[in-house]
Design a protein around this motif. Structure first.
Motif, PDB file in Angstrom:
ATOM      1  N   VAL A 115       0.874  -1.172   0.000  1.00 39.65           N
ATOM      2  CA  VAL A 115       0.000   0.000   0.000  1.00 39.65           C
ATOM      3  C   VAL A 115       0.909   1.219   0.000  1.00 39.65           C
ATOM      4  O   VAL A 115       1.848   1.296   0.793  1.00 39.65           O
ATOM      5  CB  VAL A 115      -0.918   0.025   1.240  1.00 39.65           C
ATOM      6  CG1 VAL A 115      -1.648   1.356   1.342  1.00 39.65           C
ATOM      7  CG2 VAL A 115      -1.916  -1.108   1.182  1.00 39.65           C
ATOM      8  N   LYS A 116       0.633   2.142  -0.895  1.00 34.35           N
ATOM      9  CA  LYS A 116       1.402   3.378  -0.946  1.00 34.35           C
ATOM     10  C   LYS A 116       0.596   4.456  -0.255  1.00 34.35           C
ATOM     11  O   LYS A 116      -0.549   4.718  -0.606  1.00 34.35           O
ATOM     12  CB  LYS A 116       1.680   3.768  -2.392  1.00 34.35           C
ATOM     13  CG  LYS A 116       2.595   4.954  -2.512  1.00 34.35           C
ATOM     14  CD  LYS A 116       2.995   5.187  -3.937  1.00 34.35           C
ATOM     15  CE  LYS A 116       3.958   6.365  -3.991  1.00 34.35           C
ATOM     16  NZ  LYS A 116       4.395   6.618  -5.346  1.00 34.35           N
ATOM     17  N   ASN A 117       1.225   5.063   0.738  1.00 32.42           N
ATOM     18  CA  ASN A 117       0.582   6.137   1.497  1.00 32.42           C
ATOM     19  C   ASN A 117       1.488   7.354   1.406  1.00 32.42           C
ATOM     20  O   ASN A 117       2.462   7.470   2.130  1.00 32.42           O
ATOM     21  CB  ASN A 117       0.381   5.693   2.950  1.00 32.42           C
ATOM     22  CG  ASN A 117      -0.337   6.737   3.765  1.00 32.42           C
ATOM     23  OD1 ASN A 117      -0.951   7.635   3.219  1.00 32.42           O
ATOM     24  ND2 ASN A 117      -0.255   6.620   5.075  1.00 32.42           N
ATOM     25  N   GLY A 118       1.172   8.239   0.494  1.00 32.20           N
ATOM     26  CA  GLY A 118       2.038   9.394   0.273  1.00 32.20           C
ATOM     27  C   GLY A 118       3.354   8.928  -0.331  1.00 32.20           C
ATOM     28  O   GLY A 118       3.368   8.292  -1.374  1.00 32.20           O
ATOM     29  N   GLU A 119       4.440   9.234   0.340  1.00 35.83           N
ATOM     30  CA  GLU A 119       5.763   8.818  -0.138  1.00 35.83           C
ATOM     31  C   GLU A 119       6.144   7.436   0.375  1.00 35.83           C
ATOM     32  O   GLU A 119       7.078   6.833  -0.126  1.00 35.83           O
ATOM     33  CB  GLU A 119       6.816   9.839   0.323  1.00 35.83           C
ATOM     34  CG  GLU A 119       6.625  11.210  -0.274  1.00 35.83           C
ATOM     35  CD  GLU A 119       6.874  11.221  -1.782  1.00 35.83           C
ATOM     36  OE1 GLU A 119       7.783  10.509  -2.236  1.00 35.83           O
ATOM     37  OE2 GLU A 119       6.111  11.914  -2.484  1.00 35.83           O
ATOM     38  N   ASP A 120       5.442   6.937   1.392  1.00 35.29           N
ATOM     39  CA  ASP A 120       5.786   5.664   2.019  1.00 35.29           C
ATOM     40  C   ASP A 120       5.088   4.493   1.325  1.00 35.29           C
ATOM     41  O   ASP A 120       3.926   4.593   0.961  1.00 35.29           O
ATOM     42  CB  ASP A 120       5.365   5.660   3.491  1.00 35.29           C
ATOM     43  CG  ASP A 120       6.066   6.745   4.278  1.00 35.29           C
ATOM     44  OD1 ASP A 120       7.221   7.065   3.930  1.00 35.29           O
ATOM     45  OD2 ASP A 120       5.457   7.271   5.231  1.00 35.29           O
TER      46      ASP A 120
END
Length: 92
Positions: free
Chosen positions: A60-65
């Motif tokens: 899962v991509k959350n913003g840059e993470d």
């Protein structure tokens, strides 16, 4: 009577071979996981804490993470937490 003793000894030796091999494989796998985690090849699942390969397909991509997960259940829990957090921010 002698046959029974021989069969019992053979069964014991077979049991030790099988259980000893499982313990050795488990210890080897744990050491391998520790080495991969130290090298940065494996990352920690943010939900259950299991170490998973960095190139796993469950992400899962959350913003840059980018977060990697051991299972779809952990991913779904993480997404639910994200959505609950976003709903709380929009309400509050």
């Amino acid at each position: 009577m002698l046959k029974f003793v021989i069969m019992a000894i053979a069964a014991y030796i077979l049991f030790k071979l099988v259980t000893g091999d499982k313990k050795k494989k488990a210890a080897t796998q744990q050491q391998k996981n520790r080495d991969l985690a130290a090298d940065g090849v494996m990352v920690k699942d943010p939900i259950c804490g299991t170490f998973v390969p960095k190139d796993t397909d469950i992400r899962v991509k959350n913003g840059e993470d980018v977060h990697c997960f051991c299972s779809y259940e952990c991913r779904d829990k993480y997404v639910e937490q994200l959505q609950a957090g976003q709903e709380n921010k929009s309400v509050g």
